[in-house]
Design a protein around this motif. Structure first.
Motif, short mmCIF file in Angstrom:
data_model
loop_
_atom_site.label_atom_id
_atom_site.label_comp_id
_atom_site.label_asym_id
_atom_site.label_seq_id
_atom_site.Cartn_x
_atom_site.Cartn_y
_atom_site.Cartn_z
N VAL A 5 20.30 6.32 -63.78
CA VAL A 5 19.26 5.36 -63.43
C VAL A 5 17.95 6.09 -63.18
CG1 VAL A 5 18.53 3.66 -61.71
CG2 VAL A 5 20.90 3.67 -62.53
N ASP A 6 18.00 7.19 -62.43
CA ASP A 6 16.78 7.92 -62.04
C ASP A 6 17.20 9.31 -61.57
OD1 ASP A 6 14.43 8.88 -60.87
OD2 ASP A 6 13.87 6.94 -60.04
N ARG A 7 16.82 10.34 -62.31
CA ARG A 7 17.25 11.70 -61.96
C ARG A 7 16.27 12.41 -61.03
NH1 ARG A 7 17.25 16.06 -66.65
NH2 ARG A 7 16.99 17.39 -64.84
N ILE A 8 15.08 11.83 -60.79
CA ILE A 8 14.11 12.46 -59.90
C ILE A 8 14.70 12.54 -58.49
CG2 ILE A 8 11.80 12.38 -58.94
CD1 ILE A 8 11.86 12.87 -61.95
N GLY A 9 14.63 13.71 -57.88
CA GLY A 9 15.17 13.90 -56.54
C GLY A 9 16.62 14.35 -56.52
N GLY A 10 17.21 14.55 -57.69
CA GLY A 10 18.61 14.99 -57.73
C GLY A 10 18.81 16.35 -57.08
N GLY A 11 17.88 17.28 -57.31
CA GLY A 11 17.98 18.59 -56.68
C GLY A 11 17.75 18.53 -55.19
N ASP A 12 16.82 17.68 -54.75
CA ASP A 12 16.56 17.50 -53.32
C ASP A 12 17.80 16.94 -52.62
OD1 ASP A 12 13.95 18.22 -54.05
OD2 ASP A 12 13.42 16.13 -54.38
N SER A 13 18.48 16.03 -53.30
CA SER A 13 19.71 15.46 -52.75
C SER A 13 20.81 16.51 -52.65
CB SER A 13 20.19 14.30 -53.62
OG SER A 13 19.18 13.32 -53.75
N PHE A 14 20.83 17.44 -53.59
CA PHE A 14 21.82 18.51 -53.57
C PHE A 14 21.63 19.41 -52.35
CE2 PHE A 14 22.96 22.89 -54.99
CZ PHE A 14 24.33 22.71 -55.09
N ILE A 15 20.39 19.86 -52.11
CA ILE A 15 20.16 20.76 -50.98
C ILE A 15 20.36 20.03 -49.65
CG2 ILE A 15 17.66 20.41 -51.06
CD1 ILE A 15 19.50 23.57 -49.86
N SER A 16 19.94 18.78 -49.55
CA SER A 16 20.16 18.04 -48.31
C SER A 16 21.66 17.84 -48.08
CB SER A 16 19.43 16.69 -48.32
OG SER A 16 19.87 15.88 -49.37
N GLY A 17 22.40 17.58 -49.15
CA GLY A 17 23.84 17.43 -49.03
C GLY A 17 24.51 18.72 -48.59
N PHE A 18 23.99 19.86 -49.07
CA PHE A 18 24.60 21.13 -48.68
C PHE A 18 24.28 21.47 -47.23
CE2 PHE A 18 25.31 25.68 -48.47
CZ PHE A 18 26.55 25.79 -49.09
N ILE A 19 23.06 21.20 -46.80
CA ILE A 19 22.70 21.44 -45.39
C ILE A 19 23.58 20.60 -44.49
CG2 ILE A 19 20.90 21.11 -43.65
CD1 ILE A 19 18.85 21.85 -45.84
N TYR A 20 23.72 19.32 -44.81
CA TYR A 20 24.56 18.43 -44.00
C TYR A 20 26.03 18.86 -44.08
CZ TYR A 20 27.07 14.26 -42.48
OH TYR A 20 27.92 13.39 -41.84
N GLY A 21 26.50 19.11 -45.30
CA GLY A 21 27.90 19.48 -45.49
C GLY A 21 28.27 20.76 -44.79
N SER A 22 27.32 21.71 -44.73
CA SER A 22 27.59 22.98 -44.05
C SER A 22 27.76 22.79 -42.55
CB SER A 22 26.45 23.97 -44.31
OG SER A 22 26.37 24.28 -45.68
N GLN A 23 27.11 21.75 -42.00
CA GLN A 23 27.25 21.45 -40.58
C GLN A 23 28.55 20.71 -40.29
OE1 GLN A 23 24.76 22.25 -38.13
NE2 GLN A 23 24.01 23.49 -39.83
N LYS A 24 28.99 19.90 -41.25
CA LYS A 24 30.15 19.03 -41.00
C LYS A 24 31.48 19.65 -41.37
CE LYS A 24 32.10 14.48 -41.73
NZ LYS A 24 31.90 13.10 -42.20
N TYR A 25 31.52 20.39 -42.48
CA TYR A 25 32.79 20.88 -43.01
C TYR A 25 33.00 22.36 -42.68
CZ TYR A 25 32.57 16.54 -45.65
OH TYR A 25 32.47 15.22 -46.00
N SER A 26 34.25 22.74 -42.67
CA SER A 26 34.60 24.12 -42.29
C SER A 26 34.64 25.07 -43.47
CB SER A 26 35.95 24.13 -41.57
OG SER A 26 36.97 23.61 -42.43
#
Length: 336
Positions: free
Chosen positions: A270-291
């Motif tokens: 639908v819209d690929r703009i921001g896909g990379g930004d979503s990746f880094i935000s997901g990794f920052i969040y995921g690094s805090q939540k997952y072991s």
């Protein structure tokens, strides 16, 4: 969770509806976005506090841009309102064989004319766990580059993790300084970077060894050797089938070990703009939540895949929705 602070320009995005071309239309849809601020907004949606620092024109357009992120829950209290012009970009969304196209109109924006002394980084970074920036910010002007350097220096002094998407955009570097001179000292202050082999070669002259089985690992080993502060290098691999069909996977080099996810198939895009930004935000969040790195990387890649299904620059999904995709629920069946 402590907050993440981002720094960069927010622009107005103007797009034809659906997949119309710019030459066809008489009206445009308005949204707002910026590589750094998109990370802040996506993190807030995932449940992590975030603040953004930037500069907007002191007029109604500047207020509209800032308020669009404030409504999403991003702390915009450290933004400055000075100057006359909001940067614009026009996005024509492609389909099938026709690629999407972007036209920028951001010259002489309020952000490009900011002064570093307008930002008190000790105050802005108070109670922060991360500072995140992208290579777009120091590309805009010499003063934006200086402000980025001062933000990184403050974060280092305060013991705050610094992450960056190096995101080399050759056409943006127009103010007389070379990216190859400006970026290395900034990246030297980072703990984590999003960097591909192409970016590493263009910015740092780093080339994967000829015949290397895994060019990302070969590049990462050289990057860590040159910038010892860096502990994590992440990126996505794209297998573009068409403007409407992507396959992506996440890759990472952390503590000398290579990690990668399975492919996520996105069809239609639908819209690929921001896909990379979503990746880094997901990794920052995921690094805090997952072991584990594997879980954090999978979360990040699933978040990026979901962003491709959402109009606008920002990933308007919750952590539960990302975890639903992580669990293999990719059929798109109606949820009741």
């Amino acid at each position: 969770m402590k907050k993440v602070v981002t720094f960069g320009e927010i622009m107005m995005r103007l797009s034809p509806p659906l997949n119309y071309r710019l030459t066809q239309i008489s009206s445009l849809e308005i949204t707002y976005g910026g590589g750094d601020a998109n990370v802040a907004a996506s993190l807030v949606r995932l449940g992590m506090p975030a603040a953004h620092a930037g500069c907007f024109p002191d007029n109604e357009l500047g207020q509209a841009a800032a308020q669009s992120f404030q409504r999403l829950g991003v702390d915009m209290s450290h933004c400055v309102f000075k100057g006359d012009r909001l940067g614009l970009y026009f996005l024509e969304v492609g389909a099938s064989l026709r690629a999407s196209r972007i036209v920028y109109d951001r010259y002489n924006s309020a952000f490009a004319n900011l002064q570093p002394e307008w930002f008190n980084w000790d105050e802005i970074l108070k109670d922060a766990s991360y500072l995140h920036w992208t290579g777009i910010t120091p590309a805009i002007s010499a003063t934006a580059a200086q402000a980025t350097a001062e933000a990184i220096q403050a974060a280092r002094r305060l013991g705050i993790t610094v992450s960056a998407d190096v995101n080399y955009r050759r056409n943006l570097w127009q103010y007389g300084q070379r990216a190859q001179d400006v970026m290395p000292p900034l990246v030297a202050g980072c703990d984590m970077v999003v960097c591909t082999e192409g970016d590493a070669e263009d910015l740092f002259g780093i080339k994967a060894e000829p015949g290397a089985e895994n060019s990302f690992v070969a590049m990462s080993e050289q990057l860590v050797q040159r910038f010892p502060q860096i502990k994590r290098i992440i990126a996505t691999r794209r297998n573009t089938q068409s403007a409407s069909h992507e396959r992506i996977r996440g890759i990472a080099y952390i503590d000398g070990t290579f990690h990668e996810t399975e492919d996520f198939d996105i069809n239609p895009v639908v819209d690929r703009i921001g896909g990379g930004d979503s990746f880094i935000s997901g990794f920052i969040y995921g690094s805090q939540k997952y072991s584990t790195v594997a879980e954090a990387l999978t979360f990040a890649t699933a978040a990026s895949a979901l962003k491709h299904t959402i109009h606008g620059d920002i990933n308007l999904v919750t952590a539960a929705e990302v975890e639903h995709i992580m669990a293999g629920n990719t059929s798109g069946r109606l949820l009741r």
